[in-house]
Design a protein around this motif. Structure first.
Motif, PDB file in Angstrom:
ATOM      1  N   PRO A   4       0.456   4.913  -7.719  1.00 30.47           N
ATOM      2  CA  PRO A   4      -0.114   4.140  -8.829  1.00 30.47           C
ATOM      3  C   PRO A   4      -1.426   4.784  -9.288  1.00 30.47           C
ATOM      4  O   PRO A   4      -1.975   5.664  -8.614  1.00 30.47           O
ATOM      5  CB  PRO A   4      -0.376   2.759  -8.213  1.00 30.47           C
ATOM      6  N   TYR A  44      -4.179   3.027  -9.552  1.00 29.51           N
ATOM      7  CA  TYR A  44      -5.256   2.265  -8.906  1.00 29.51           C
ATOM      8  C   TYR A  44      -5.870   3.120  -7.801  1.00 29.51           C
ATOM      9  O   TYR A  44      -5.204   3.500  -6.840  1.00 29.51           O
ATOM     10  CB  TYR A  44      -4.671   0.971  -8.359  1.00 29.51           C
ATOM     11  N   VAL A 103      -5.354   2.630  -3.860  1.00 34.60           N
ATOM     12  CA  VAL A 103      -3.945   2.778  -3.486  1.00 34.60           C
ATOM     13  C   VAL A 103      -3.517   4.242  -3.621  1.00 34.60           C
ATOM     14  O   VAL A 103      -2.818   4.778  -2.756  1.00 34.60           O
ATOM     15  CB  VAL A 103      -3.062   1.866  -4.362  1.00 34.60           C
ATOM     16  N   ASN A 123      -5.725   1.115   1.334  1.00 33.71           N
ATOM     17  CA  ASN A 123      -4.978   0.149   0.527  1.00 33.71           C
ATOM     18  C   ASN A 123      -3.549   0.652   0.319  1.00 33.71           C
ATOM     19  O   ASN A 123      -3.216   1.191  -0.726  1.00 33.71           O
ATOM     20  CB  ASN A 123      -5.708  -0.013  -0.819  1.00 33.71           C
ATOM     21  N   TRP A 177       0.177   1.186  -0.692  1.00 38.23           N
ATOM     22  CA  TRP A 177       0.947   0.724  -1.850  1.00 38.23           C
ATOM     23  C   TRP A 177       1.977  -0.298  -1.387  1.00 38.23           C
ATOM     24  O   TRP A 177       2.779  -0.012  -0.503  1.00 38.23           O
ATOM     25  CB  TRP A 177       1.644   1.925  -2.491  1.00 38.23           C
ATOM     26  N   ASN A 203     -11.516  -4.633  -5.540  1.00 39.65           N
ATOM     27  CA  ASN A 203     -11.710  -3.867  -4.302  1.00 39.65           C
ATOM     28  C   ASN A 203     -12.952  -2.971  -4.355  1.00 39.65           C
ATOM     29  O   ASN A 203     -13.608  -2.747  -3.334  1.00 39.65           O
ATOM     30  CB  ASN A 203     -10.458  -3.015  -4.028  1.00 39.65           C
ATOM     31  N   LYS A 262      -8.204  -6.686  -2.051  1.00 39.31           N
ATOM     32  CA  LYS A 262      -7.765  -5.320  -2.355  1.00 39.31           C
ATOM     33  C   LYS A 262      -7.383  -5.135  -3.816  1.00 39.31           C
ATOM     34  O   LYS A 262      -7.130  -4.009  -4.241  1.00 39.31           O
ATOM     35  CB  LYS A 262      -6.551  -4.960  -1.482  1.00 39.31           C
ATOM     36  N   CYS A 264      -7.684  -4.760 -10.199  1.00 35.59           N
ATOM     37  CA  CYS A 264      -7.606  -3.743 -11.259  1.00 35.59           C
ATOM     38  C   CYS A 264      -6.179  -3.196 -11.270  1.00 35.59           C
ATOM     39  O   CYS A 264      -5.368  -3.543 -10.425  1.00 35.59           O
ATOM     40  CB  CYS A 264      -8.631  -2.636 -11.042  1.00 35.59           C
ATOM     41  N   ALA A 265      -5.895  -2.339 -12.259  1.00 37.17           N
ATOM     42  CA  ALA A 265      -4.579  -1.717 -12.363  1.00 37.17           C
ATOM     43  C   ALA A 265      -3.478  -2.765 -12.466  1.00 37.17           C
ATOM     44  O   ALA A 265      -2.367  -2.571 -11.984  1.00 37.17           O
ATOM     45  CB  ALA A 265      -4.322  -0.777 -11.173  1.00 37.17           C
ATOM     46  N   THR A 276       1.584  -2.896  -9.163  1.00 41.35           N
ATOM     47  CA  THR A 276       0.290  -2.220  -9.127  1.00 41.35           C
ATOM     48  C   THR A 276       0.435  -0.955  -9.967  1.00 41.35           C
ATOM     49  O   THR A 276       1.241  -0.092  -9.645  1.00 41.35           O
ATOM     50  CB  THR A 276      -0.089  -1.846  -7.683  1.00 41.35           C
ATOM     51  N   MET A 277      -0.323  -0.872 -11.041  1.00 40.03           N
ATOM     52  CA  MET A 277      -0.178   0.271 -11.957  1.00 40.03           C
ATOM     53  C   MET A 277      -1.128   1.393 -11.555  1.00 40.03           C
ATOM     54  O   MET A 277      -2.125   1.174 -10.896  1.00 40.03           O
ATOM     55  CB  MET A 277      -0.472  -0.154 -13.378  1.00 40.03           C
TER      56      MET A 277
END
Ligand SMILES: [Ca+2]
Ligand SMILES: [Ca+2]
Ligand SMILES: [Ca+2]
Ligand SMILES: [Ca+2]
Ligand SMILES: [Ca+2]
Lengths: 514, 514
Positions: free
Chosen positions: A408, A410, A413, A506, A508, B139, B172, B175-176, B513-514
């Motif tokens: 991702p 983020y 992650v 973090n 995924w 996070n 965590k 965002c995203a 989660t992007m």
């Protein structure tokens, strides 16, 4: 934002570029000196917009970041504004051409190769730090590993000067998922990747006991990676008799590992042992003009030394995958990238999220003409060398040169996947000002503009904003390259010096929390 | 597992039950004394299996936990084995009957009502602890809030004896994700719920600055809940000038809030101000026989006092939703529960996860006859009173009595929703031995068996395993009830005394989660 522009009205981001980027609105009568030539402007050029540096024939490619961003649809004269009226994406949108833009890397001659001071592990991997890590299998053991980490740092670490840190690796998942399937396999290889990070001399897992993410299953599925273990790699709270007993037992386990870890010493190793994770977060309109191209230049220098850089953040390069496949070193590499992009298309559709972010009206007003140009702003930090491999999240990175890992966008992650893959250094560009740290791997922050750099002097390692006042992409790129070597050799990055980086692990998570 | 059974061969879990549960294999000639009557066994009864306490006619309901678990398919004599050969689910599987099993609650007369010592907030809410919390929006600010929390506890808290703790609430995500939509709305109400927990005297949010989860949007969307604020409720790292400056500023903000928080004092308040979160984790085969029914008995006592208990963990009650709708206080309550169950069916199907966990061959061998009986083992901790309301995750709990909140079964995610909803106490049953703590709300651990209790004496507050050796569900239920009152009034639960509970905050994440 106050940027003093001095007399640098426009910059060429890469020596191969056909266009320069105006840093301020430029009148049509103006004469500008750039890249060793003088260009007479033929139209008004807005800030952030492109001006042609040489004549371009219809159908010829237009390059920015050293990459094709589109093709001329009309004859373009030197000094002309290059935008939607004379440039378009052409056939690239339809074609997944693989390998057509590969430019072979000229490696630095062996006698001129650079080195850094790293920790060589018995199996040949090289770390930039020498740490012990305590890893949770599940959220239920997070308190215990934090306590073991804090007490071990206070009570044990001072006696072992060659061990740089003891780090708790705690996460929120590990239960209420399926006991097999892609999502728990991904968690297992992420955790194993941290246990076997080159920056980790030794590790201890701590679990509760009844969690779905059983350590035995993790160990068996990751045995090839985890290798031989000298000490029991796991303790469980339920078997050990509760929280207090497990903290005591964990401290004994860490104490037993410290003497051997303390035997490691820094030694001179080739720069080809650097495995650099590329990140950007809190981007702004300068990211694609200053910090990302400068980092890309440093990556090209690193790759010429035989080193490795890992580009990631698939949703942020979406739309530019056609451009990356053109640099793919083989058909298999190009096709694997496309396969990951298609996975994201299906995944986001299933979740009701949008991934298609074509240049908006605002993007175009700001000077971005094509989706390639937009996504290449993110890709620019990967430099211009061929794409040697594509990895899934947290897979071990085994190829050298520029590679891609599907993650991702983020930051925490994404970096978790990269470090699980073996990265031993992180370079992080930021416009708005991210404070990202990531134990046990140092993170170097590169500001895209001087305002952010000055406002957050305690957190920003490099100011790429100097490019806006004439420093030059190559000059800042070399500055980043030297900082990578210094930090890899032991200099503390600013986030590291502040102790940042135990909150950002973090993994995924895909799939349902049950 | 070593359990000494003495002379308690079988137990009735609820006074209304038609069956008793054998705690050991019982021979067919045996005479057993139970619930004030003597029963002559007519067949062999395996451990965990059911024996009829009185004759049951075909078509008549069979009750366990005080709940209907099925209907007799043949005449059943007292002392007979009750299982698949003479009991089945009947029409319940097809019918969503609403309210047919509601048994009105007899409230304890006002002059006999119990009280506890709580912190009454200006708006009438009552806490069991008096804390300040520092909450992340994302996070990226987790390190900063942890540092503010640790330093404030060390440097400031000792000067304010009436403030019980200063807690970092770090997560965590933030965002995203999409900037609007159900998943960020859920995060916003979760964070606002912690800010406005009755256990929280005052709060401070800390963000980075560029995150998707902008504090201003959070504040505006949660304004009704967050109410008037006396001091700025937010600081941002980018605006404040970086990590070090924000930690300093955060400490000043906490220092400014402490004097007013320190004015709160415990006072006698009615037990109707208790809002109890019900949890189970690390279940074993005794969960539905000992700890859950005993907790259910305590919940019935609490509800009779006008108090509130929040049952949750939708995937763990799946299949028993028909049973809960039969206790729904209104059609709307029953239909809302079914709507949430259908949401889970669609969600898990989309994610490729299984939610349908009918009694397996192993379950049936262990004595579980129907899916109702199985899921009611989890539901048993909710007692037997009517279901007064159904809430979505982290919604404010406003009704009294037994209510349901839709959450995953994963303990930290589930408790996060319950506490965000206003719970000021947690009761947690565990067979294998969970060490769950959850700041700023105390968590009471109830072991299902004596082996776990003895092995983890430092972590288990109550031993419901004594039910297996004759203590009686009602007796342990009363012990739990008294422990709830003591801990609510200030006695430290064992997890609290050890400082556990800053790692378990875990907002439910749905979507990509992007
Ligand atoms: Ca990013
Ligand atoms: Ca990133
Ligand atoms: Ca469970
Ligand atoms: Ca659970
Ligand atoms: Ca739970």
């Amino acid at each position: 934002m106050l940027i003093t522009l001095h007399d640098t009205p426009a910059i060429q981001l890469h020596p191969a570029d056909d266009v320069a980027i105006a840093l301020t609105p430029l009148g049509s009568k103006r004469q500008i000196a750039i890249a060793g030539r003088s260009v007479q402007l033929r139209s008004d050029i807005g800030a952030g917009h492109k001006v042609a540096l040489r004549p371009i024939e219809p159908g010829q490619p237009v390059r920015r970041y050293g990459q094709v961003i589109g093709f001329a649809t009309q004859p373009i004269a030197a000094g002309e504004h290059v935008h939607t009226q004379n440039m378009a994406v052409g056939d690239m949108q339809l074609d997944y051409q693989i390998g057509v833009d590969v430019r072979p890397v000229t490696l630095v001659p062996p006698e001129e190769r650079r080195t850094f001071l790293g920790y060589r592990r018995p199996d040949g991997r090289v770390g930039t730090r020498n740490t012990l890590v305590i890893i949770t299998t599940v959220n239920c053991s997070a308190h215990v590993v934090r306590q073991i980490g804090a007490r071990a740092r206070a009570e044990l670490l001072p006696k072992f000067p060659n061990v740089t840190d003891i780090v708790a690796i705690a996460h929120k998942s590990g239960c209420a998922s399926r006991s097999s399937g892609y999502e728990i396999e991904m968690l297992r290889r992420t955790l194993a990747g941290f246990a076997r990070s080159p920056n980790v001399a030794d590790y201890l897992f701590v679990g509760l006991g009844c969690e779905t993410n059983q350590f035995e299953d993790l160990f068996l599925s990751q045995r090839a990676r985890l290798g031989d273990v000298q000490l029991p790699p796991y303790i469980g709270i339920q078997d050990t008799g509760g929280v207090a007993a497990t903290i005591d037992e964990g401290l004994r386990e860490i104490a037993a590992r410290l003497p051997r870890a303390n035997e490691c010493r820094r030694e001179e190793v080739p720069l080809s042992e650097l495995n650099l994770a590329l990140q950007c977060g809190g981007s702004d309109s300068f990211s694609g003009v200053t910090a990302n191209p400068a980092l890309g230049y440093a990556v090209d220098l690193l790759v010429a030394q035989g080193g490795t850089a890992v580009l990631s953040e698939t949703p942020e390069i979406y739309g530019a995958e056609h451009m990356l496949t053109r640099r793919a070193a083989s058909r298999a590499v190009g096709e694997k990238l496309l396969e990951r992009v298609h996975w994201w298309e299906e995944y986001t559709a299933r979740e009701g999220f949008e991934i298609d972010n074509n240049p908006s009206h605002g993007n175009k007003a700001g000077g971005l003409t094509t989706i390639y140009e937009k996504s290449l702003g993110a890709v620019a930090k990967g430099g211009s060398t061929p794409l040697q491999a594509v990895y899934e999240y947290a897979e071990p990175v085994t190829e050298r040169g520029l590679v891609f890992m599907d993650t991702p966008g983020y930051d925490p992650v994404s970096a978790t996947g990269q470090v699980a893959g073996g990265c031993n250094l992180i370079a992080f560009t930021t416009g708005r000002g991210s404070c990202f740290g990531f134990k046990p791997v140092p993170s170097i922050k590169i500001a895209t503009n001087s305002v952010t750099y000055e406002r957050m002097r305690g957190d920003m390692d490099i100011n790429a904003g100097t490019i806006l006042t004439g420093a030059g992409v190559e000059s800042v790129g070399r500055e980043i390259f030297e900082k990578l070597i210094a930090v890899a050799s032991g200099e503390a990055s600013l986030s590291e010096a502040q102790g940042i980086g135990e909150e950002e692990f973090n993994p995924w998570m895909i799939g349902a929390t049950m």
